[in-house]
Design a protein around this motif. Structure first.
Motif, PDB file in Angstrom:
ATOM      1  N   PHE A  68       0.843  -1.188   0.000  1.00  0.00           N
ATOM      2  CA  PHE A  68       0.000   0.000   0.000  1.00  0.00           C
ATOM      3  C   PHE A  68       0.884   1.246   0.000  1.00  0.00           C
ATOM      4  N   ASP A  69       0.799   2.043  -1.046  1.00  0.00           N
ATOM      5  CA  ASP A  69       1.570   3.283  -1.136  1.00  0.00           C
ATOM      6  C   ASP A  69       0.795   4.382  -0.420  1.00  0.00           C
ATOM      7  N   THR A  70       0.883   4.380   0.898  1.00  0.00           N
ATOM      8  CA  THR A  70       0.150   5.354   1.701  1.00  0.00           C
ATOM      9  C   THR A  70       0.775   6.747   1.639  1.00  0.00           C
ATOM     10  N   TYR A  71       1.956   6.854   1.048  1.00  0.00           N
ATOM     11  CA  TYR A  71       2.617   8.159   0.926  1.00  0.00           C
ATOM     12  C   TYR A  71       1.984   8.991  -0.190  1.00  0.00           C
ATOM     13  N   GLY A  72       1.425   8.359  -1.193  1.00  0.00           N
ATOM     14  CA  GLY A  72       0.756   9.074  -2.277  1.00  0.00           C
ATOM     15  C   GLY A  72      -0.486   9.783  -1.751  1.00  0.00           C
ATOM     16  N   ASN A  73      -0.784  10.943  -2.278  1.00  0.00           N
ATOM     17  CA  ASN A  73      -1.939  11.749  -1.839  1.00  0.00           C
ATOM     18  C   ASN A  73      -1.924  12.006  -0.333  1.00  0.00           C
ATOM     19  N   ARG A  74      -0.739  12.127   0.249  1.00  0.00           N
ATOM     20  CA  ARG A  74      -0.620  12.212   1.703  1.00  0.00           C
ATOM     21  C   ARG A  74      -1.220  13.462   2.316  1.00  0.00           C
ATOM     22  N   TYR A  75      -1.477  14.482   1.519  1.00  0.00           N
ATOM     23  CA  TYR A  75      -2.011  15.720   2.084  1.00  0.00           C
ATOM     24  C   TYR A  75      -3.524  15.815   1.997  1.00  0.00           C
ATOM     25  N   GLU A  76      -4.162  14.771   1.486  1.00  0.00           N
ATOM     26  CA  GLU A  76      -5.626  14.772   1.442  1.00  0.00           C
ATOM     27  C   GLU A  76      -6.163  14.636   2.859  1.00  0.00           C
ATOM     28  N   LYS A  77      -7.048  15.526   3.248  1.00  0.00           N
ATOM     29  CA  LYS A  77      -7.605  15.493   4.598  1.00  0.00           C
ATOM     30  C   LYS A  77      -8.687  14.430   4.734  1.00  0.00           C
ATOM     31  N   ASN A  78      -9.346  14.116   3.652  1.00  0.00           N
ATOM     32  CA  ASN A  78     -10.408  13.127   3.673  1.00  0.00           C
ATOM     33  C   ASN A  78      -9.808  11.750   3.427  1.00  0.00           C
ATOM     34  N   LEU A  79      -9.987  10.846   4.373  1.00  0.00           N
ATOM     35  CA  LEU A  79      -9.426   9.505   4.261  1.00  0.00           C
ATOM     36  C   LEU A  79      -9.824   8.829   2.956  1.00  0.00           C
ATOM     37  N   ASN A  80     -11.041   9.022   2.509  1.00  0.00           N
ATOM     38  CA  ASN A  80     -11.513   8.371   1.295  1.00  0.00           C
ATOM     39  C   ASN A  80     -10.808   8.875   0.039  1.00  0.00           C
ATOM     40  N   ASN A  82      -7.560   9.322  -0.102  1.00  0.00           N
ATOM     41  CA  ASN A  82      -6.292   8.608  -0.175  1.00  0.00           C
ATOM     42  C   ASN A  82      -6.623   7.122  -0.221  1.00  0.00           C
ATOM     43  N   ALA A  83      -6.825   6.614  -1.429  1.00  0.00           N
ATOM     44  CA  ALA A  83      -7.294   5.247  -1.615  1.00  0.00           C
ATOM     45  C   ALA A  83      -6.373   4.232  -0.958  1.00  0.00           C
ATOM     46  N   SER A  84      -5.075   4.450  -0.996  1.00  0.00           N
ATOM     47  CA  SER A  84      -4.154   3.466  -0.425  1.00  0.00           C
ATOM     48  C   SER A  84      -4.284   3.367   1.089  1.00  0.00           C
ATOM     49  N   VAL A  85      -4.477   4.486   1.766  1.00  0.00           N
ATOM     50  CA  VAL A  85      -4.684   4.452   3.217  1.00  0.00           C
ATOM     51  C   VAL A  85      -5.996   3.724   3.515  1.00  0.00           C
ATOM     52  N   TYR A  86      -7.041   4.068   2.793  1.00  0.00           N
ATOM     53  CA  TYR A  86      -8.333   3.401   2.975  1.00  0.00           C
ATOM     54  C   TYR A  86      -8.208   1.904   2.695  1.00  0.00           C
ATOM     55  N   ASP A  87      -7.529   1.550   1.608  1.00  0.00           N
ATOM     56  CA  ASP A  87      -7.351   0.137   1.256  1.00  0.00           C
ATOM     57  C   ASP A  87      -6.554  -0.609   2.320  1.00  0.00           C
ATOM     58  N   PHE A  88      -5.530   0.040   2.881  1.00  0.00           N
ATOM     59  CA  PHE A  88      -4.728  -0.565   3.942  1.00  0.00           C
ATOM     60  C   PHE A  88      -5.591  -0.883   5.154  1.00  0.00           C
ATOM     61  N   ILE A  89      -6.376   0.102   5.599  1.00  0.00           N
ATOM     62  CA  ILE A  89      -7.237  -0.092   6.767  1.00  0.00           C
ATOM     63  C   ILE A  89      -8.271  -1.182   6.485  1.00  0.00           C
ATOM     64  N   SER A 113      -4.798   8.818   8.826  1.00  0.00           N
ATOM     65  CA  SER A 113      -5.815   8.380   9.786  1.00  0.00           C
ATOM     66  C   SER A 113      -5.671   6.927  10.179  1.00  0.00           C
ATOM     67  N   ASN A 114      -4.625   6.256   9.730  1.00  0.00           N
ATOM     68  CA  ASN A 114      -4.498   4.844  10.063  1.00  0.00           C
ATOM     69  C   ASN A 114      -3.595   4.587  11.260  1.00  0.00           C
ATOM     70  N   GLU A 115      -3.214   5.656  11.982  1.00  0.00           N
ATOM     71  CA  GLU A 115      -2.286   5.452  13.081  1.00  0.00           C
ATOM     72  C   GLU A 115      -2.865   4.584  14.194  1.00  0.00           C
ATOM     73  N   ASN A 116      -4.196   4.485  14.321  1.00  0.00           N
ATOM     74  CA  ASN A 116      -4.803   3.639  15.336  1.00  0.00           C
ATOM     75  C   ASN A 116      -5.182   2.264  14.803  1.00  0.00           C
TER      76      ASN A 116
END
Length: 159
Positions: A68-80, A82-89, A113-116
């Motif tokens: 999961f490339d969670t670094y891409g789109n890292r400045y998007e405030k809305n979790l949705n 940043n597809a990679s962060v959402y996909d990871f969670i 938002s995936n720190e928890n």
């Protein structure tokens, strides 16, 4: 019993299973590593982001692998957004307690938002300070493990 055979008998350890996980950051671009008993389990260890490998807790055989490339789109405030962060969670939420979850970083990751998201797998809250997203990270846990009981390390840049 000769001295040599006594020495060998005393120091011969029973066969052990060893899980080895190493994450890397941008300024130390060694490949990320996930091994069980010396056997590499990552098929692509030089792709930016979080590499997740699951292994069966009984057999230690690899079950799945995802990146999961969670670094891409890292400045998007809305979790949705940043597809990679959402996909990871989402990916983590699909895993059950039959597998060890091994996560390693390569190059750069962003927790947003995936720190928890690792707490229900035995992890601690990931505290990556903005601007230090390129730090090495490694994690070994499983679903249902008490928070803080997993093996987890995040070091500073240059570690």
């Amino acid at each position: 019993m000769t001295r040599l055979s006594a020495y060998k008998e005393f120091y011969t350890a029973p066969e052990q299973n060893i899980i080895y996980a190493r994450g890397t950051g941008y300024d130390r671009l060694s490949p990320a590593v996930v091994q069980v008993n010396g056997i590499d389990l990552l098929s692509s260890s030089e792709t930016r982001g979080l590499h997740v490998v699951t292994i069966n807790r009984n057999t230690l055989q690899k079950v799945t692998e995802a990146t999961f490339d969670t670094y891409g789109n890292r400045y998007e405030k809305n979790l949705n957004e940043n597809a990679s962060v959402y996909d990871f969670i989402h990916y983590l939420s699909t895993l059950d307690d039959s597998v060890f979850i091994i996560i390693v970083s390569y190059d750069a990751v962003f927790w947003h938002s995936n720190e928890n998201s690792l707490e229900s797998y035995g992890g601690n809250v990931v505290n990556i300070i903005a601007g230090n997203e390129r730090t090495p990270f490694a994690f070994v846990g499983y679903k249902g493990l008490n928070a803080g009981s997993a093996l987890q390390i995040s070091t500073r840049t240059g570690s």
